[in-house]
Motif scaffolding. Sequence first.
Motif, PDB file in Angstrom:
ATOM      1  N   LYS A  49       0.832  -1.205   0.000  1.00 55.47           N
ATOM      2  CA  LYS A  49       0.000   0.000   0.000  1.00 55.47           C
ATOM      3  C   LYS A  49       0.866   1.254   0.000  1.00 55.47           C
ATOM      4  O   LYS A  49       0.561   2.239  -0.695  1.00 55.47           O
ATOM      5  CB  LYS A  49      -0.922  -0.008   1.213  1.00 55.47           C
ATOM      6  CG  LYS A  49      -1.933   1.130   1.219  1.00 55.47           C
ATOM      7  CD  LYS A  49      -2.934   0.981   2.352  1.00 55.47           C
ATOM      8  CE  LYS A  49      -3.973   2.096   2.318  1.00 55.47           C
ATOM      9  NZ  LYS A  49      -4.981   1.937   3.394  1.00 55.47           N
ATOM     10  N   LEU A  90       2.196   1.888  -3.458  1.00 58.80           N
ATOM     11  CA  LEU A  90       1.176   2.208  -4.452  1.00 58.80           C
ATOM     12  C   LEU A  90       0.510   3.555  -4.204  1.00 58.80           C
ATOM     13  O   LEU A  90      -0.303   3.996  -5.015  1.00 58.80           O
ATOM     14  CB  LEU A  90       0.094   1.114  -4.456  1.00 58.80           C
ATOM     15  CG  LEU A  90       0.506  -0.265  -4.964  1.00 58.80           C
ATOM     16  CD1 LEU A  90      -0.596  -1.279  -4.676  1.00 58.80           C
ATOM     17  CD2 LEU A  90       0.821  -0.248  -6.450  1.00 58.80           C
ATOM     18  N   GLN A  91       0.863   4.230  -3.108  1.00 54.21           N
ATOM     19  CA  GLN A  91       0.122   5.415  -2.708  1.00 54.21           C
ATOM     20  C   GLN A  91       0.236   6.575  -3.696  1.00 54.21           C
ATOM     21  O   GLN A  91      -0.677   7.409  -3.786  1.00 54.21           O
ATOM     22  CB  GLN A  91       0.561   5.865  -1.311  1.00 54.21           C
ATOM     23  CG  GLN A  91       2.006   6.337  -1.215  1.00 54.21           C
ATOM     24  CD  GLN A  91       2.389   6.755   0.194  1.00 54.21           C
ATOM     25  OE1 GLN A  91       1.550   6.818   1.085  1.00 54.21           O
ATOM     26  NE2 GLN A  91       3.668   7.060   0.407  1.00 54.21           N
ATOM     27  N   PHE A 133      -5.278   5.501  -9.267  1.00 54.15           N
ATOM     28  CA  PHE A 133      -6.264   4.444  -9.458  1.00 54.15           C
ATOM     29  C   PHE A 133      -7.617   5.078  -9.771  1.00 54.15           C
ATOM     30  O   PHE A 133      -7.866   6.239  -9.436  1.00 54.15           O
ATOM     31  CB  PHE A 133      -6.390   3.579  -8.194  1.00 54.15           C
ATOM     32  CG  PHE A 133      -5.254   2.625  -7.987  1.00 54.15           C
ATOM     33  CD1 PHE A 133      -5.344   1.308  -8.418  1.00 54.15           C
ATOM     34  CD2 PHE A 133      -4.089   3.037  -7.364  1.00 54.15           C
ATOM     35  CE1 PHE A 133      -4.288   0.425  -8.228  1.00 54.15           C
ATOM     36  CE2 PHE A 133      -3.034   2.164  -7.168  1.00 54.15           C
ATOM     37  CZ  PHE A 133      -3.142   0.853  -7.604  1.00 54.15           C
ATOM     38  N   GLY A 175      -0.846   3.619 -13.089  1.00 52.43           N
ATOM     39  CA  GLY A 175      -1.872   3.025 -12.238  1.00 52.43           C
ATOM     40  C   GLY A 175      -2.867   2.162 -12.993  1.00 52.43           C
ATOM     41  O   GLY A 175      -2.672   1.810 -14.156  1.00 52.43           O
ATOM     42  N   ASP A 202      -9.294   0.359  -7.047  1.00 51.16           N
ATOM     43  CA  ASP A 202      -8.702   1.197  -6.012  1.00 51.16           C
ATOM     44  C   ASP A 202      -7.679   0.328  -5.283  1.00 51.16           C
ATOM     45  O   ASP A 202      -7.612  -0.885  -5.504  1.00 51.16           O
ATOM     46  CB  ASP A 202      -9.741   1.796  -5.064  1.00 51.16           C
ATOM     47  CG  ASP A 202     -10.521   0.759  -4.273  1.00 51.16           C
ATOM     48  OD1 ASP A 202      -9.942  -0.275  -3.888  1.00 51.16           O
ATOM     49  OD2 ASP A 202     -11.720   0.986  -4.026  1.00 51.16           O
ATOM     50  N   VAL A 203      -6.881   0.940  -4.424  1.00 46.61           N
ATOM     51  CA  VAL A 203      -5.765   0.220  -3.819  1.00 46.61           C
ATOM     52  C   VAL A 203      -6.236  -0.999  -3.047  1.00 46.61           C
ATOM     53  O   VAL A 203      -5.673  -2.091  -3.175  1.00 46.61           O
ATOM     54  CB  VAL A 203      -4.949   1.160  -2.894  1.00 46.61           C
ATOM     55  CG1 VAL A 203      -3.908   0.363  -2.122  1.00 46.61           C
ATOM     56  CG2 VAL A 203      -4.261   2.243  -3.711  1.00 46.61           C
ATOM     57  N   GLU A 204      -7.289  -0.845  -2.242  1.00 45.84           N
ATOM     58  CA  GLU A 204      -7.731  -1.956  -1.402  1.00 45.84           C
ATOM     59  C   GLU A 204      -8.271  -3.122  -2.230  1.00 45.84           C
ATOM     60  O   GLU A 204      -8.040  -4.292  -1.902  1.00 45.84           O
ATOM     61  CB  GLU A 204      -8.795  -1.484  -0.410  1.00 45.84           C
ATOM     62  CG  GLU A 204      -8.265  -0.543   0.657  1.00 45.84           C
ATOM     63  CD  GLU A 204      -7.165  -1.179   1.515  1.00 45.84           C
ATOM     64  OE1 GLU A 204      -7.156  -2.411   1.664  1.00 45.84           O
ATOM     65  OE2 GLU A 204      -6.306  -0.431   2.027  1.00 45.84           O
ATOM     66  N   LEU A 247      -5.287  -4.942  -3.845  1.00 44.31           N
ATOM     67  CA  LEU A 247      -4.526  -5.670  -2.824  1.00 44.31           C
ATOM     68  C   LEU A 247      -5.265  -6.929  -2.412  1.00 44.31           C
ATOM     69  O   LEU A 247      -4.654  -7.983  -2.197  1.00 44.31           O
ATOM     70  CB  LEU A 247      -4.269  -4.778  -1.608  1.00 44.31           C
ATOM     71  CG  LEU A 247      -3.192  -3.708  -1.769  1.00 44.31           C
ATOM     72  CD1 LEU A 247      -3.133  -2.824  -0.542  1.00 44.31           C
ATOM     73  CD2 LEU A 247      -1.834  -4.339  -2.022  1.00 44.31           C
TER      74      LEU A 247
END
Length: 371
Positions: free
Chosen positions: A160, A163-164, A168, A338, A356-358, A361
């Motif tokens: 995370k 990737l911040q 995204f 992204g 999105d990141v979550e 992941l």
Amino acid sequence: MKMKKYTAPTMVEAMAKVREDFGDDAVILSSNVTKTKGFLGLFSKRSVEVVASYDKTNDQRIYETPVRSAPQQLAKPESVERIQREMREIKQMLHDIKPSDRSFDKFPDELLPVLKKLQAQGLDHEYIMEIGNLIFNRMKQDKADYAEDQQMAIVHEWLKERLQDIPFGGISYQKKFINVLGPTGVGKTTTIAKIAARALLEERKKVGFITTDTYRIAAIEQLRTYANLLQAPVEIAYNEEDFHAAIEKLKDRDLIFIDTAGRNYKEAKFVDDLKNLIDFSLEMETYLVLSTTSKEQDMETIINRFEKLPIEKFIFTKTDETNSVGSMFNLMLKNRIGMAYFTDGQEVPEDLTEADVEKVLALLLEGDSHA
């Protein structure tokens, strides 16, 4: 007769040492698995102890003639057949032995399941080693073993953080033209239909399509089918003049989706053809579609071919057709590009997830694209 004891992390490595000293006709007298504590009494490690021998005088295995002078009887006569069978199996192992990946040897056994999971997902080796070092150092600092869920939390944290700064999210709805590029077979046309359907149904946008894929009649018909379902117009562009004429015909549309030809974009000439056909100076968002079932090296080659074009984000397809999605992360981290969407099926518009990141992941760490 020579006799020697060997200690190694695995039986395969112990056998390699035996073979190096005694050759293929060595006799294994005994083998034993031991477990020892490591740093500060923590991080247990397994090792294998093997005692082997070789009789140089006549090359006969010692179990064929009982060794009466040995302080302890190594094998009873009735066990000869079993030992000979085991020897044949070990000998075959020695012939088949291949160099093993020793890169994880520095880590305790408790850490290996997580690292091997990331390896199976195809995450880059360099990233895995960084993650392994991070977890191991924290374990040493706390003088405690970490459960797997604690280790996975650190993996999540590491990814995370990296990737911040990478963007995204789906189309912005701020630009009129949505240009979608990608090689043959990645599901580009279906993906365009999914995004367009979302724009129509959820955002009430008037959509239209331009296809430059004039090489395959089936591709045009596929897009027409989707367009008819959405009650949206389709224009075909064979050249730059046709492209600008299509833009004029669709000027009343809120969004115009451009379906480009699926070609082998590992060849630079096909990228040049795109540059000559599409006016990239327009108010345009450009996305590159890649399939997660493709080889990462091939995807990297395609990305390099498009490096001079303004790629907004990636769209990754066919996540439901593979058990390893680590290549998505490798490509995003290495190229600092992204992700807009990922797809996990053929249903329009359902099998499309805005990234999105979550969510991405979860796709890597949990195998759940909608977590």
